[in-house]
Enzyme design. Structure first.
Site, PDB file in Angstrom:
ATOM      1  N   GLU A 178       0.834  -1.213   0.000  1.00 36.45           N
ATOM      2  CA  GLU A 178       0.000   0.000   0.000  1.00 36.45           C
ATOM      3  C   GLU A 178       0.866   1.259   0.000  1.00 36.45           C
ATOM      4  O   GLU A 178       0.663   2.174   0.792  1.00 36.45           O
ATOM      5  CB  GLU A 178      -0.922  -0.009   1.220  1.00 36.45           C
ATOM      6  CG  GLU A 178      -1.812  -1.239   1.288  1.00 36.45           C
ATOM      7  CD  GLU A 178      -2.645  -1.320   2.543  1.00 36.45           C
ATOM      8  OE1 GLU A 178      -3.842  -1.666   2.447  1.00 36.45           O
ATOM      9  OE2 GLU A 178      -2.114  -1.040   3.625  1.00 36.45           O
ATOM     10  N   CYS A 233     -10.624  -0.027   7.675  1.00 36.25           N
ATOM     11  CA  CYS A 233     -10.175   1.285   8.137  1.00 36.25           C
ATOM     12  C   CYS A 233     -10.835   2.425   7.378  1.00 36.25           C
ATOM     13  O   CYS A 233     -11.073   3.503   7.936  1.00 36.25           O
ATOM     14  CB  CYS A 233      -8.656   1.393   8.029  1.00 36.25           C
ATOM     15  SG  CYS A 233      -7.992   0.998   6.401  1.00 36.25           S
TER      16      CYS A 233
END
Length: 650
Positions: free
Chosen positions: A318, A414
């Site tokens: 990421e 998240c």
């Protein structure tokens, strides 16, 4: 000595009443937060289970069972609580407050006597607390709980959750520090650092500020903390690989923070760290830290940011990769990363009011953050590509991270609560006050009570953004007051027109703001007209993915093509360089949006035959009429192709 910084408005003094944004605030209040509450309690059919509330119930002794989820599962509850806190600051809601109070009772009941609370370690690995910071997000989770507690305390004045997180912070302070009997380390995922600054502001306790600075100062120093921790743990790891430990740039632990030259590693961690760095620079006057913030900001926005305000181009880890590596179809551009970029931008804006920061804040907000949530408030993107070929999803594993439609929930959830807490706190991003100057950064309609020089000023703003560039302010003052109203002139705007009480006003400009200095009286009106031409955006010549292509932007909105309007095979479309853009509001598209229509050409497949390649083939084109829609609204009409960048033809 602290850096002189702007003051951020309390949400209690801001009331958003805006044709565009009020619907999103309502959506967060009426749909998103209740939906996420259902998700946290595993009541969303077909969505991945969360069991985050159940983990707390087990830790509190109210149920039996085992921990479920990620090591940071608690943070989903904390971010939900933070969004609730912001909503309650703007509008009372006894029923929502009652639900939140029950959650707070549950957290307090699960909390250990010494202040520690983390359901993963309480339930799954008791006795191994603080042994795997590089991988297991303990301080990250604590940080989100602190942020949620501060927001809720500021909304209600109730101290139960604030006292709980103070005990948690005191426990952390007793464990970490430079003293010989303490752990000289830091979390693998930054978050505690910015949370402790908020706790310092809420309590005035300077120890929390010092602890935040300690965590930042320790990062990346040699001998390396990750190595020492790894050896003490017997070289075991949590995720089946030791890359989080050995690849130090992943968590920005490859060098001390003041020595870092470029945006590296996991994008969310980087911008959370930068937000905390800016906080500490502002509080302490640390010029070296502020210069590091400026350097990392420049690395992000001039070489590693998508035109949509997305950051983090690679699915693996990421992460950021290298300068000018911004592929459209495999983009990661995590929603949380753009939210973190907004946090960073806001803090830099508070230190040095400069429209560069507000421009990026606006770009990320209107495009990637809004794009991360569906128009129904119940589906979310974790990943935000700039091009989609849905047929390849599930077949070409390079696209495994890309989803053609928004998801109901995630195992790693998240992003949905992050979107909710940002939109619920939007009022904090509109204005700042410094000395006798009020800066208007984002044009969102409503009212704001702002104190300047000890006097309360009420600003009434009417905004037609993002569809039209007309903004109007009316002021109410207790008595005539002298101050400067600084209006941001966005980078997408041409020459702005300002009228003061109906008369043209020639404003001085500084750092991208038009300055109106005068003695103000009640009833004074300011009109700002921002030209909103359709802009053809080009990428830097070193951006390999955008060479020979153009993207369209109007006002703060980046536009895209969707299959729903333009058919399949968007890769075969070419936009003539002189094609005229017609912008119009279409009430029948996506619930009512401004669309852009342009004549174009489509590469013809006629007479091609079955050959995959052909020598000296004639290239022929057919006329095509294109419709562009705002990028944030894509993927609300079923599965289909999408593209932001379009090939350009002379």
């Amino acid at each position: 000595m602290s850096q002189q910084r702007s003051s951020v408005l309390s949400l209690k003094g801001v009331r958003i009443q805006d044709p565009f944004w009020s619907e999103y605030i309502r959506l967060v209040r009426d749909v998103v937060v209740p939906y996420q509450w259902d998700a946290l309690n595993d009541r969303v059919p077909g969505a991945e289970p969360s069991r985050a509330i159940r983990n707390f119930k087990i830790a509190a002794g109210e149920e039996t069972g085992e921990f479920y989820g990620m090591v940071f599962q608690d943070s989903d509850v904390a971010k939900w609580l933070e969004a609730v806190g912001y909503l309650l600051q703007t509008e009372p809601d006894p029923d929502l407050e009652q639900v939140a109070d029950a959650v707070i009772d549950l957290i307090a009941k699960a909390q250990r006597e010494d202040g520690y609370v983390n359901t993963y370690y309480l339930l799954k690995e008791p006795g191994r607390e603080w042994t795997n910071l590089s991988e297991c997000h303990e301080l990250y989770t604590a940080g989100h709980l602190i942020e949620g507690a501060v927001a809720y305390y500021q909304a209600t004045g109730k101290r139960k959750i604030l006292d709980a997180v103070c005990r948690l912070a005191d426990h952390i302070d007793s464990v970490f520090g430079p003293e010989p009997d303490k752990i000289r380390g830091y979390d693998g995922h930054q978050e505690i650092e910015l949370a402790l600054v908020k706790l310092y502001h809420a309590t005035g306790e300077a120890r929390y500020l010092r602890l935040s600075r300690f965590f930042l100062d320790e990062r990346g120093r040699e001998p390396h903390f990750y190595d020492r921790e790894y050896e003490r743990r017997g070289r075991t790891n949590h995720w089946g690989s030791d890359f989080m430990i050995t690849k130090r740039s992943y968590s920005q632990a490859h060098a001390p923070i003041r020595e870092q030259e470029s945006a590296e590693g996991h994008s969310v961690r980087l911008v959370y760290m930068c937000a905390a760095m800016a906080d500490i620079a502002a509080e302490t006057g640390d010029e070296g830290l502020l210069e590091a913030c400026r350097r990392l900001w420049k690395s992000i926005v001039t070489r590693r940011m998508y035109v949509t305000g997305g950051i983090g181009s690679m699915a693996q880890e990421e992460s950021f990769t290298l300068d000018y590596d911004l592929p459209s179809d495999t983009a990661y551009a995590e929603t949380c990363a753009s939210i973190g970029l907004i946090f960073f931008a806001q803090r830099m804006l508070n230190i040095e009011p400069d429209s560069r920061y507000a421009d990026v804040m606006e770009r990320a907000l209107y495009n990637t953050v809004l794009g991360g949530m569906s128009k129904d408030g119940r589906h979310f993107f974790y990943v935000n590509p700039l091009e989609l070929w849905p047929d390849a999803c599930g077949k070409n594993h390079a696209y495994d991270h890309v989803k053609p439609v928004r998801q109901g929930w995630f195992g790693c959830a998240c992003c949905p609560p992050n979107v909710a807490r940002l939109l619920a706190s939007l009022g904090q991003y509109l204005y700042t006050v410094k000395d006798r100057s009020v800066n208007a950064h984002l044009y969102v309609g409503g009212e704001a009570d702002i104190e300047v020089g000890g006097q309360r000023i009420r600003f009434k703003q009417q905004s037609e953004l993002p569809w039209e560039g007309r903004v109007r302010f009316e002021l109410e003052v207790e008595s005539e007051s002298d101050f400067t109203l600084a209006l941001r002139i966005p980078e997408w705007s041409g020459a702005a027109v300002i009228r003061l009480n109906g008369e043209l006003y020639d404003a001085e400009t500084a750092n991208g703001y038009a300055l109106i200095r005068r003695w103000w009286k009640s009833g004074d009106q300011v009109e700002l007209v921002l030209p909103m031409d359709v802009l053809r955006i080009k990428g830097h010549p070193l951006l390999r993915d955008t060479v020979g292509k153009t993207a369209l932007q109007r006002g703060p909105l980046v536009y895209c093509l969707e299959e729903a309007d333009n058919g399949k095979n968007l890769q075969g479309l070419f936009l003539p360089s002189r094609s005229e853009a017609i912008s119009e509001f279409d009430p029948n598209t996506l619930g009512g949006v401004q669309v852009i229509r342009m004549d174009a050409q489509r590469l013809s497949e006629k007479d091609w035959g079955e050959e995959l390649y052909r020598r000296d083939a004639d290239t022929s084109f057919e006329p095509a009429a294109l419709t562009f829609v705002p990028y944030y609204a894509w993927a609300n009409r079923g599965v289909g192709e999408m593209a932001v960048w379009v090939k350009e033809k002379a």
